[in-house]
Structures are given as structure tokens and as C-alpha cells.
Design an enzyme around this catalytic site. Structure first.
Site, PDB file in Angstrom:
ATOM      1  N   CYS A 104     -20.130 -23.194  24.420  1.00  0.00           N
ATOM      2  CA  CYS A 104     -20.154 -22.191  23.347  1.00  0.00           C
ATOM      3  C   CYS A 104     -18.764 -22.059  22.731  1.00  0.00           C
ATOM      4  O   CYS A 104     -17.764 -21.955  23.448  1.00  0.00           O
ATOM      5  CB  CYS A 104     -20.623 -20.853  23.894  1.00  0.00           C
ATOM      6  SG  CYS A 104     -22.275 -20.927  24.640  1.00  0.00           S
TER       7      CYS A 104
ATOM      8  N   SER B 235     -28.126 -14.559  27.796  1.00  0.00           N
ATOM      9  CA  SER B 235     -27.278 -14.592  26.606  1.00  0.00           C
ATOM     10  C   SER B 235     -28.031 -15.227  25.448  1.00  0.00           C
ATOM     11  O   SER B 235     -28.422 -16.394  25.510  1.00  0.00           O
ATOM     12  CB  SER B 235     -26.000 -15.394  26.895  1.00  0.00           C
ATOM     13  OG  SER B 235     -25.262 -14.787  27.932  1.00  0.00           O
TER      14      SER B 235
ATOM     15  N   ARG C 122     -23.672 -21.298  20.135  1.00  0.00           N
ATOM     16  CA  ARG C 122     -24.137 -21.531  21.505  1.00  0.00           C
ATOM     17  C   ARG C 122     -24.750 -22.930  21.595  1.00  0.00           C
ATOM     18  O   ARG C 122     -25.970 -23.114  21.485  1.00  0.00           O
ATOM     19  CB  ARG C 122     -25.137 -20.449  21.938  1.00  0.00           C
ATOM     20  CG  ARG C 122     -24.522 -19.045  21.918  1.00  0.00           C
ATOM     21  CD  ARG C 122     -25.372 -18.036  22.642  1.00  0.00           C
ATOM     22  NE  ARG C 122     -25.526 -18.383  24.050  1.00  0.00           N
ATOM     23  CZ  ARG C 122     -24.616 -18.154  24.991  1.00  0.00           C
ATOM     24  NH1 ARG C 122     -23.463 -17.580  24.675  1.00  0.00           N
ATOM     25  NH2 ARG C 122     -24.843 -18.504  26.238  1.00  0.00           N
TER      26      ARG C 122
ATOM     27  N   ASP D  14     -12.719  -9.532  34.360  1.00  0.00           N
ATOM     28  CA  ASP D  14     -13.269 -10.783  33.836  1.00  0.00           C
ATOM     29  C   ASP D  14     -12.447 -11.320  32.667  1.00  0.00           C
ATOM     30  O   ASP D  14     -12.307 -12.531  32.500  1.00  0.00           O
ATOM     31  CB  ASP D  14     -14.716 -10.536  33.397  1.00  0.00           C
ATOM     32  CG  ASP D  14     -15.396 -11.780  32.867  1.00  0.00           C
ATOM     33  OD1 ASP D  14     -15.226 -12.844  33.474  1.00  0.00           O
ATOM     34  OD2 ASP D  14     -16.096 -11.684  31.847  1.00  0.00           O
TER      35      ASP D  14
ATOM     36  N   CYS E  18     -14.597   6.715  22.473  1.00  0.00           N
ATOM     37  CA  CYS E  18     -14.052   5.374  22.358  1.00  0.00           C
ATOM     38  C   CYS E  18     -13.156   4.997  23.536  1.00  0.00           C
ATOM     39  O   CYS E  18     -13.294   3.923  24.108  1.00  0.00           O
ATOM     40  CB  CYS E  18     -13.250   5.286  21.050  1.00  0.00           C
ATOM     41  SG  CYS E  18     -12.263   3.797  20.851  1.00  0.00           S
TER      42      CYS E  18
ATOM     43  N   CYS F 225     -10.755  -0.773  15.931  1.00  0.00           N
ATOM     44  CA  CYS F 225     -10.619   0.649  15.625  1.00  0.00           C
ATOM     45  C   CYS F 225     -11.492   1.050  14.434  1.00  0.00           C
ATOM     46  O   CYS F 225     -12.207   2.065  14.486  1.00  0.00           O
ATOM     47  CB  CYS F 225      -9.156   0.987  15.344  1.00  0.00           C
ATOM     48  SG  CYS F 225      -8.873   2.705  14.890  1.00  0.00           S
TER      49      CYS F 225
END
Length: 391
Positions: free
Chosen positions: A24, A127, A139, A299, A347, A370
Site C-alpha cells: 500500500c 482494511s 491498496r 505503533d 480533540c 487542526c
């Protein structure tokens, strides 16, 4: 008298490292094999047993202990690996609440895999980036797009009654089509996640280190200005996509379908966080365990500066304690502009890896997303204010 002991962690394990049958375009993990000098998987018996035993040890006795199998592509491992893992879970966790989850691209699933998942109550994440024209944009493998194979895998999961959710990246190809993407996914599943693709190009020294994308800024790494990749979602694109998804969900599926960021935002408004780490005040309760037992802060931070140690040498309890500084940086690393924002408690600055902008006063730490977050949280609060859950 003993109270409820539900302390929990979110440990993601990579039993085959970065190995994957797809390539991907936006995958941030493919480079780990070379950049970290990873030996080919699978995780050996000693690491697997230590991980399972220590995962039980750090969780409260009343907690659901999750074993979260990721990659690369974890179904490249033989099924016997997971059968062995289940035996070890029974050995070290009698009477415990156990959940196995596995994230897959779906292309290697067959009846045997799906029957195994159903029998052992695995919860699967698949996914998929929406309809073919969006999914096959990025992908891919050497033979082209993976849409048909992924959809075939989903159909097999449904055939066997396996619980699954979809994980959809929001990227340059699909961000402007929320109704189309949501409409497609709602026919497949009741549970959806939408994650933004935000990646920047490398400096030369990062390329020399084997990286495809730049290191993210964080508590152990500074901000270096990099050009955005062409597949990244635009700064406002993620927010516009989520606003469109929210409208579709509210008009068609409220109370029937589950969208993670919607539920997480409701949770934050009710002061009952729903488990989406990007929008919690702290991180550090999650980590990644590589096939050799190395443990990293997150991760998205599998880089030498964020290596906490190896679970064969130091117990997970000690390694997770070392992750406190990383977790506290989530809120303490924000510029004043963010702390003064009306949406800060929804947030919380987003994921630290996306904080690649400077604030108005020139401080690092402002999220690339943002504008997206302000769009979405404004639309969310205006759209949902009369929902009965808030009354």
C-alpha cells in the site's frame, strides 16, 4: 473488601513484523523491516509465551485482557501459531476475560481461517478504503488493486458469522466522497473506523536509514519541516469527510451503526472516554511489541529513540512504566493556542505524530489536522446537541 480491578493496557503485537503481501502506497510500516534490521518472522515460542504471560500480569484481575494481532499481514503466519497462542492463554489466564482481535487486509482469508476465527470468537478488523475506485488507488500489490480479494474475504467473514469492523483510511483519493464511502461500508458492516493519512517525505539522512516517510515529532524527536506526500488528506479534508459521515449516520443509521470517532466524541462530551487514543488527554497506555520482543512506545513511533526495551529482559510492567513521559507529552506538548481552543476537551491535540505545524506564536506542536478537527467538532456539537443521550 476488594474493589474492581479493571486497569487495562492496549498492547499491539506484530508477530510477523512488517511482512505483508500488499504494498500500500501510504503504509508506514513496510520500511520497518529494513530500518530496524528485522529478521523474518514468526515470533518464536519464548517471546510469544513471555508476551502472553506478562500481558495477563499487567492487567487488572477484572479487566478484559486483549491480545491484538497486527502486522504487516498477520494471516501470513500459519494458523498453528494462533492455535498455540490460544493454548498459552488458557495456561496463563484461567478464569480471565480474554479478547483476541486481528487486523487484516482480508486478501488471504479462506473458509479455514474464518471458521477458526468464529470458533474462537476473534474480532477482526478489515482494511478497506471504500468502493473499488478509492480502495484500489493505494491498496495494491504487484498484480494491481486488492479490492476484489478484500471483498471476498469480507464475504467469508460474514458467511461464518465472524464479528468484524472496517478500518478505512481517509486520503487524497476518497476524502471528498464521504456519502459514497459511508454508503458502501454500511452495506458491509455495523462497525466503522476512519483514520486520516498524514505522511511527510524524508530528509536524505532518513532515506539513508531505510525510511519511506519522515520520523514524526514527539517527546524524543524534534520537528523537521518536510513536504507532504501526495496521498495525504488535505488539512481540512478529514474534517469535511467526517462531517459528511456524521450527516449520513444521523440521517440513516443512528442507533444502528457504530462509527468510532462519533462514539468517542459522545464519550468525551459525557466525560466517559470511548477509547480512541488520538482524542484522549494522555497516551502511553498502549505500546507495540515486535516479533523479537522489542517494545516501542506506540505503533506510529517504532523508531530507536522510542524503544522501551525487550520483554525477555524487562517485564512489561517495567517497560510500560518507562512510557510515562511519552504519554504525558500528549497534552503537555501542546502550544498555548491549542490549550485555549474551545474544542480542546474533544480533540486533545489529536495524535502527536500529526503535530507538524507551528502555532501562531511560532511554537511547534500544532496538528496538521487542526482545521479538520475544528470543522468536525463544531459540526458535531451543532448537529448532535438535541440528541437524547445529552439530555
Amino acid at each position: 473488601m476488594t474493589g474492581d480491578d479493571s486497569r487495562t493496557y492496549a498492547l499491539m503485537v506484530k508477530p510477523i513484523g512488517a511482512l505483508c503481501n500488499l504494498r500500500c502506497a501510504y503504509c508506514y510500516y513496510l520500511d520497518k523491516k529494513d530500518a530496524l534490521g528485522q529478521a523474518p518472522g514468526p515470533m518464536n515460542e519464548a517471546v510469544l509465551e513471555a508476551y502472553i504471560r506478562q500481558n495477563f500480569a499487567i492487567h487488572g484481575k477484572d479487566a478484559v485482557v486483549e491480545f491484538s494481532w497486527h502486522g504487516g499481514e498477520p494471516t501470513l503466519l500459519p494458523m498453528e501459531f494462533y492455535q498455540n497462542a490460544l493454548k498459552l492463554q488458557k495456561k496463563y489466564g484461567p478464569g480471565r476475560k480474554i479478547l483476541n482481535t486481528l487486523q487484516t487486509n482480508g486478501t488471504l482469508l479462506n473458509d479455514d481461517w474464518c471458521a477458526f476465527f468464529a470458533e474462537n470468537r476473534f474480532q477482526i478488523g478489515v482494511s478497506i478504503d471504500g468502493p473499488r475506485e478509492f480502495h484500489d488507488q493505494y491498496r495494491v500489490d504487484a498484480s494491481g488493486g486488492s479490492f476484489d480479494r478484500t471483498l471476498a474475504g469480507i464475504r467469508l467473514l460474514k458467511k461464518h458469522g465472524v464479528i468484524f469492523n472496517t478500518l478505512t483510511t481517509v486520503n487524497a483519493a476518497n476524502w471528498a466522497s464521504p456519502a459514497e464511502v459511508y454508503g458502501f461500508l454500511r452495506e458491509l458492516t455495523d462497525f466503522m473506523q476512519f483514520l486520516p493519512v498524514v505522511e511527510t517525505g524524508c530528509t536524505q539522512f532518513e532515506k539513508d536509514a531505510g525510511l519511506r516517510f519522515a520520523r514524526p515529532p514527539g517527546v524524543h524527536s524534534g520537528l523537521i519541516q518536510h513536504p507532504m506526500t501526495d496521498f495525504s488528506v488535505p488539512p481540512a479534508g478529514y474534517g469535511r469527510f467526517l462531517c459528511g459521515v456524521l450527516d449520513e449516520w444521523k440521517n440513516r443509521d443512528i442507533g444502528k451503526k457504530h462509527v468510532m470517532i462519533v462514539e468517542a466524541t459522545i464519550g468525551n462530551m459525557l466525560k466517559k472516554p470511548a477509547g480512541l487514543c488520538a482524542h484522549e488527554p494522555l497516551c502511553g497506555h498502549s505500546a507495540v511489541i515486535e516479533a523479537n520482543g522489542d517494545v516501542y512506545s506506540c505503533d506510529r513511533y517504532v523508531f530507536p529513540a522510542y524503544r522501551l526495551g525487550n520483554l525477555l529482559e524487562t517485564p512489561l510492567s517495567g517497560l510500560m512504566e518507562k512510557n510515562r513521559a511519552f504519554g504525558m507529552h500528549k497534552i503537555y506538548g501542546l502550544p498555548e493556542e491549542c490549550l485555549d481552543c474551545r474544542y480542546i476537551k474533544l480533540c486533545f491535540g489529536g495524535c502527536p505524530k500529526d503535530r507538524i505545524l507551528l502555532s501562531r506564536d511560532g511554537r511547534p506542536g500544532k496538528s496538521y489536522l487542526c482545521e479538520s478537527y475544528q470543522l468536525f467538532f463544531k459540526h458535531f456539537t451543532e448537529t448532535m446537541r438535541n440528541l437524547s443521550v445529552f439530555q
